[in-house]
Every structure is written in C-alpha cells, then in structure tokens.
Design a protein around this motif. Structure first.
Motif, PDB file in Angstrom:
ATOM      1  N   GLU A  46     -49.527  14.827 -24.883  1.00 34.72           N
ATOM      2  CA  GLU A  46     -50.491  13.729 -24.782  1.00 34.72           C
ATOM      3  C   GLU A  46     -50.598  12.986 -26.115  1.00 34.72           C
ATOM      4  O   GLU A  46     -50.581  11.751 -26.161  1.00 34.72           O
ATOM      5  N   LYS A  47     -50.693  13.731 -27.227  1.00 33.50           N
ATOM      6  CA  LYS A  47     -50.766  13.105 -28.537  1.00 33.50           C
ATOM      7  C   LYS A  47     -49.480  12.328 -28.850  1.00 33.50           C
ATOM      8  O   LYS A  47     -49.521  11.249 -29.432  1.00 33.50           O
ATOM      9  N   ARG A  48     -48.352  12.915 -28.468  1.00 34.81           N
ATOM     10  CA  ARG A  48     -47.080  12.243 -28.700  1.00 34.81           C
ATOM     11  C   ARG A  48     -47.013  10.918 -27.933  1.00 34.81           C
ATOM     12  O   ARG A  48     -46.541   9.902 -28.451  1.00 34.81           O
ATOM     13  N   ALA A  49     -47.478  10.927 -26.695  1.00 31.96           N
ATOM     14  CA  ALA A  49     -47.495   9.694 -25.904  1.00 31.96           C
ATOM     15  C   ALA A  49     -48.430   8.657 -26.518  1.00 31.96           C
ATOM     16  O   ALA A  49     -48.125   7.457 -26.526  1.00 31.96           O
ATOM     17  N   GLU A  50     -49.566   9.089 -27.055  1.00 33.61           N
ATOM     18  CA  GLU A  50     -50.482   8.163 -27.724  1.00 33.61           C
ATOM     19  C   GLU A  50     -49.802   7.501 -28.918  1.00 33.61           C
ATOM     20  O   GLU A  50     -49.937   6.293 -29.137  1.00 33.61           O
ATOM     21  N   ARG A  51     -49.079   8.320 -29.717  1.00 33.37           N
ATOM     22  CA  ARG A  51     -48.387   7.753 -30.880  1.00 33.37           C
ATOM     23  C   ARG A  51     -47.311   6.767 -30.443  1.00 33.37           C
ATOM     24  O   ARG A  51     -47.120   5.721 -31.084  1.00 33.37           O
ATOM     25  N   GLN A  52     -46.607   7.072 -29.361  1.00 31.10           N
ATOM     26  CA  GLN A  52     -45.569   6.160 -28.881  1.00 31.10           C
ATOM     27  C   GLN A  52     -46.155   4.824 -28.439  1.00 31.10           C
ATOM     28  O   GLN A  52     -45.605   3.755 -28.735  1.00 31.10           O
ATOM     29  N   VAL A  53     -47.278   4.894 -27.743  1.00 33.40           N
ATOM     30  CA  VAL A  53     -47.932   3.653 -27.316  1.00 33.40           C
ATOM     31  C   VAL A  53     -48.396   2.857 -28.531  1.00 33.40           C
ATOM     32  O   VAL A  53     -48.239   1.626 -28.588  1.00 33.40           O
ATOM     33  N   MET A  54     -48.962   3.538 -29.512  1.00 39.04           N
ATOM     34  CA  MET A  54     -49.426   2.867 -30.708  1.00 39.04           C
ATOM     35  C   MET A  54     -48.268   2.199 -31.456  1.00 39.04           C
ATOM     36  O   MET A  54     -48.383   1.068 -31.930  1.00 39.04           O
ATOM     37  N   VAL A  55     -47.132   2.880 -31.535  1.00 36.83           N
ATOM     38  CA  VAL A  55     -45.960   2.302 -32.203  1.00 36.83           C
ATOM     39  C   VAL A  55     -45.487   1.047 -31.472  1.00 36.83           C
ATOM     40  O   VAL A  55     -45.125   0.045 -32.105  1.00 36.83           O
ATOM     41  N   LEU A  56     -45.493   1.076 -30.152  1.00 33.47           N
ATOM     42  CA  LEU A  56     -45.082  -0.111 -29.390  1.00 33.47           C
ATOM     43  C   LEU A  56     -46.017  -1.284 -29.653  1.00 33.47           C
ATOM     44  O   LEU A  56     -45.563  -2.432 -29.782  1.00 33.47           O
ATOM     45  N   PHE A  57     -47.324  -1.031 -29.736  1.00 35.84           N
ATOM     46  CA  PHE A  57     -48.262  -2.106 -30.037  1.00 35.84           C
ATOM     47  C   PHE A  57     -48.036  -2.640 -31.457  1.00 35.84           C
ATOM     48  O   PHE A  57     -48.133  -3.847 -31.708  1.00 35.84           O
ATOM     49  N   ILE A  58     -47.737  -1.738 -32.399  1.00 37.06           N
ATOM     50  CA  ILE A  58     -47.463  -2.176 -33.777  1.00 37.06           C
ATOM     51  C   ILE A  58     -46.178  -3.003 -33.825  1.00 37.06           C
ATOM     52  O   ILE A  58     -46.090  -3.990 -34.563  1.00 37.06           O
ATOM     53  N   ILE A  59     -45.165  -2.622 -33.020  1.00 37.77           N
ATOM     54  CA  ILE A  59     -43.937  -3.422 -32.943  1.00 37.77           C
ATOM     55  C   ILE A  59     -44.249  -4.824 -32.458  1.00 37.77           C
ATOM     56  O   ILE A  59     -43.685  -5.817 -32.931  1.00 37.77           O
ATOM     57  N   SER A  60     -45.176  -4.929 -31.507  1.00 38.73           N
ATOM     58  CA  SER A  60     -45.585  -6.248 -31.025  1.00 38.73           C
ATOM     59  C   SER A  60     -46.201  -7.075 -32.153  1.00 38.73           C
ATOM     60  O   SER A  60     -45.897  -8.267 -32.309  1.00 38.73           O
ATOM     61  N   VAL A  61     -47.044  -6.452 -32.950  1.00 34.28           N
ATOM     62  CA  VAL A  61     -47.657  -7.156 -34.087  1.00 34.28           C
ATOM     63  C   VAL A  61     -46.587  -7.589 -35.083  1.00 34.28           C
ATOM     64  O   VAL A  61     -46.597  -8.725 -35.587  1.00 34.28           O
ATOM     65  N   ILE A  62     -45.636  -6.689 -35.387  1.00 32.27           N
ATOM     66  CA  ILE A  62     -44.558  -7.024 -36.329  1.00 32.27           C
ATOM     67  C   ILE A  62     -43.719  -8.184 -35.786  1.00 32.27           C
ATOM     68  O   ILE A  62     -43.307  -9.076 -36.531  1.00 32.27           O
ATOM     69  N   GLY A  63     -43.471  -8.186 -34.465  1.00 34.40           N
ATOM     70  CA  GLY A  63     -42.724  -9.286 -33.861  1.00 34.40           C
ATOM     71  C   GLY A  63     -43.421 -10.619 -34.036  1.00 34.40           C
ATOM     72  O   GLY A  63     -42.788 -11.637 -34.340  1.00 34.40           O
ATOM     73  N   THR A  64     -44.737 -10.632 -33.872  1.00 34.76           N
ATOM     74  CA  THR A  64     -45.486 -11.873 -34.065  1.00 34.76           C
ATOM     75  C   THR A  64     -45.412 -12.343 -35.517  1.00 34.76           C
ATOM     76  O   THR A  64     -45.226 -13.537 -35.799  1.00 34.76           O
ATOM     77  N   VAL A  65     -45.534 -11.402 -36.449  1.00 39.71           N
ATOM     78  CA  VAL A  65     -45.417 -11.752 -37.870  1.00 39.71           C
ATOM     79  C   VAL A  65     -44.020 -12.284 -38.172  1.00 39.71           C
ATOM     80  O   VAL A  65     -43.846 -13.253 -38.921  1.00 39.71           O
ATOM     81  N   LEU A  66     -42.994 -11.680 -37.580  1.00 45.22           N
ATOM     82  CA  LEU A  66     -41.619 -12.130 -37.775  1.00 45.22           C
ATOM     83  C   LEU A  66     -41.435 -13.552 -37.257  1.00 45.22           C
ATOM     84  O   LEU A  66     -40.750 -14.372 -37.881  1.00 45.22           O
TER      85      LEU A  66
END
Length: 350
Positions: A46-66
C-alpha cells in the motif's frame, strides 16, 4: 409426424417449456467472491503504491515546468533560429505529454490500487430536497473517506498541485491564438504585405538559387521564396510563412487568364501563393495531368488552369497569384507584391 426416437423437441425431453411444468424462475446468484488486492492485505504494498502515485503526480508537475521553460525560456537563448525552434518544439511537446500523462496515470493507479474496489448495487431513487440532504452528505463523506483523500494528505496535495497547473500550458497556447487586440484591419495588413516587390528574384527553397525561365519545364513545380529571405536574422519564419509560392509551367492553350492578368505569367510560367486560403496550411501537392493543386490538411483543391480557383474543399478563395516577369539575364523576378492578402480569407469576413 414427430417421434421422440428421432429427437422431436416436443416429446424427447430435450426442451423444458416454460409454463408446462418446467421451472420458470431462477435464483439470483449474487456477486462473485471479492478477491483482495495486494494493497488491501500488505501495508508495504500500500505504501509503495502511494509513493508511485505521488511520483506520477510530481512527473506531471515537472512536465508543466518543462513546457513553460520551452515556451518562455528558449526564446531568449542565443542559439540559431532553426536549432532554437526544434528545441522549443521538443520541450513543449514533451512537457505537455508528461503533464497530461503524469496526472492521468496517477489518478488511474490511485483508483486501481488504493481506492475501494468492491462492487455494490443500489436502487435508484429520487433525493428529496430536505429530508435526504443529510444522507447525501453522508454518502459524499463516505466517498472521500474511502478514496483516501482525507488521510492521504501527501497524495491529495500533489494531486491538487498537479491538477492546478496542468491546464496552464493549454491556456497559454490558446491565448496566443487571440489576435483580437490587433483588429481586423491589422490582421489583413499583416497578410497583405510580403517581401515580394518589383525586381525581387524568385529563388529555390531552401537553397536560395535563382531560377531562370528556361529551368521551368512543363509538369515541373518549384517551391520558391524571395531572394534575401535566407539572410534575415529576425522574423525569417514569419516572412517565409507569408511569401512562399509555388512556381509551375502550363501549356498556354490550357490557361484561362482574367482581364488584367495577361502579363502576370512568363510564357505559361505562373506563381501562386503556397498558403491555403482555408486555414493557412501549405499547399504542396501538384497533379501534373489535371493541373490541380491539393492542400493535404483538408483536401481543398485548386485548378491551376483557372487561376487556382477552388474546385473542391472548404477553402473560400482562390490562391493569390504573384505577378512575375523575366529580367535581362533570363531570371524570373516579381513584378510587385501580391495584389491581395495571402492566407486565410480574413478580408472576406465582416
């Protein structure tokens, strides 16, 4: 006659007719057993899945900054215009893709791995304005609790951050399409004047080699720009977008020339704007046998023998013709600029 020995369906017993002693009802088997997911039984998963979801959201933020770096930052660099344009398009494309994919995949992974996945069946009924308002609010609270929006604050905050800035690239790109501050007359004036003028040589795109009338044979087509365009350092792409033309030679007996345009061609050699009058796509396909020009974007078709009159498709105006002549050295040159604005037919709109 039916015989049960030969499988008569009425007497063989193979068919149990409804209402004639057979069973006409069945028991609802209900929902199948619900298999638990690994995230339901393993806290580490469950914790691992939470981290994966969080990383995907952070990738979205990085994409917008890019995207914003490519959109605003690359334009102020000192690299040459061709490299700059390729880098900018790459950053904008990758940034938009990461911004959309990150938030989309993150939400999907959250729903599949962390949100409750049990199946329910409820009867549909109308909600009374007052008496069942508390019940509706309770349902909403239950949904928020089951989705983890309250207790998974890090995921909630990264989702809100990604969702808040993800639409910004689209807003800025659509904002660039707004030309209302220019006014209709300003738009037309920008398309009315190009680099073509009296005596400007027709040169090949992109080599810049001048073209002699003898070089243009029947059935050939040249992509042409005005001489001096390649030497521009500022505004080169904007000028090229307006000035690029197609040069072709037709049999003179197939040409239908309007009054006043008799001298606009050189022994059947004609030049027309390459910019489609529909939405501005480049007209690039020439059919030698029919002498038709085709816009690949929306299939607008222009008849070269009728001064590029529209014979099919959504374009609302013939391609503007560039008056040309031959100079003393045999090179093709422009007589003047286009006699009407090029590109989409803004001047025909109220």
């Amino acid at each position: 006659m039916g015989d049960e020995r030969h499988g008569d369906p009425k007497h063989s017993g193979a068919v149990d007719p409804v209402g004639q002693g057979g069973v006409d009802t069945f028991t609802n088997p209900g929902l199948p057993p619900h298999p638990p997911r690994i995230t339901d039984v393993d806290p580490k998963a469950e914790k691992r899945a939470e981290r994966q979801v969080m990383v995907l959201f952070i990738i979205s933020v990085i994409g917008t900054v890019l995207f914003f770096f490519g959109y605003f930052g690359v334009g102020h660099t000192g690299i040459e215009i061709g490299t700059k344009l390729r880098l900018q398009n790459t950053l904008i494309g990758l940034g938009t893709a990461f911004a959309m994919l990150g938030i989309g995949l993150g939400i999907i992974h959250w729903a599949k791995a962390l949100m409750p996945d049990h199946e329910t069946a409820e009867l549909r009924h109308e909600i009374a304005p007052e008496s069942q308002r508390a019940e509706a609010q309770e349902i909403i609270e239950q949904v928020l609790e089951e989705s983890g929006m309250k207790r998974r604050k890090v995921l909630r905050n990264t989702l809100l951050g990604a969702a808040a800035i993800a639409p910004l690239p689209a807003i800025f790109m659509f904002r660039d399409l707004d030309r209302s501050q220019l006014g209709a007359h300003d738009m037309v004036d920008r398309l009315r004047h190009t680099m073509w003028s009296e005596g400007v040589r027709l040169v090949r795109d992109p080599s810049g080699l001048p073209i002699k009338a003898a070089d243009v044979q029947l059935g050939s087509a040249f992509h042409v720009i005005p001489e001096g365009l390649n030497e521009l350092h500022e505004g080169k792409l904007n000028e090229k977008a307006k000035a690029v033309v197609l040069l072709m030679r037709l049999p003179k007996d197939k040409m239908k020339v309007s009054p006043g345009r008799e001298t606009w061609n050189v022994d059947g050699i004609v030049a027309y704007s390459k910019i489609c009058t529909h939405v501005g796509c480049p007209v690039a396909l020439y059919e030698q046998q029919t002498h038709h020009l085709l816009c690949p974007c929306h299939q607008s078709t222009f008849d070269l023998t009728q001064e590029c009159k529209v014979i099919f498709g959504p374009a609302g105006h013939a391609l503007p013709q560039l008056p040309i002549k031959m100079d003393d050295e045999g090179y093709l040159v422009a007589q003047s600029d286009f006699q009407e604005p090029v590109g989409p037919s803004y001047w025909e709109r109220g």
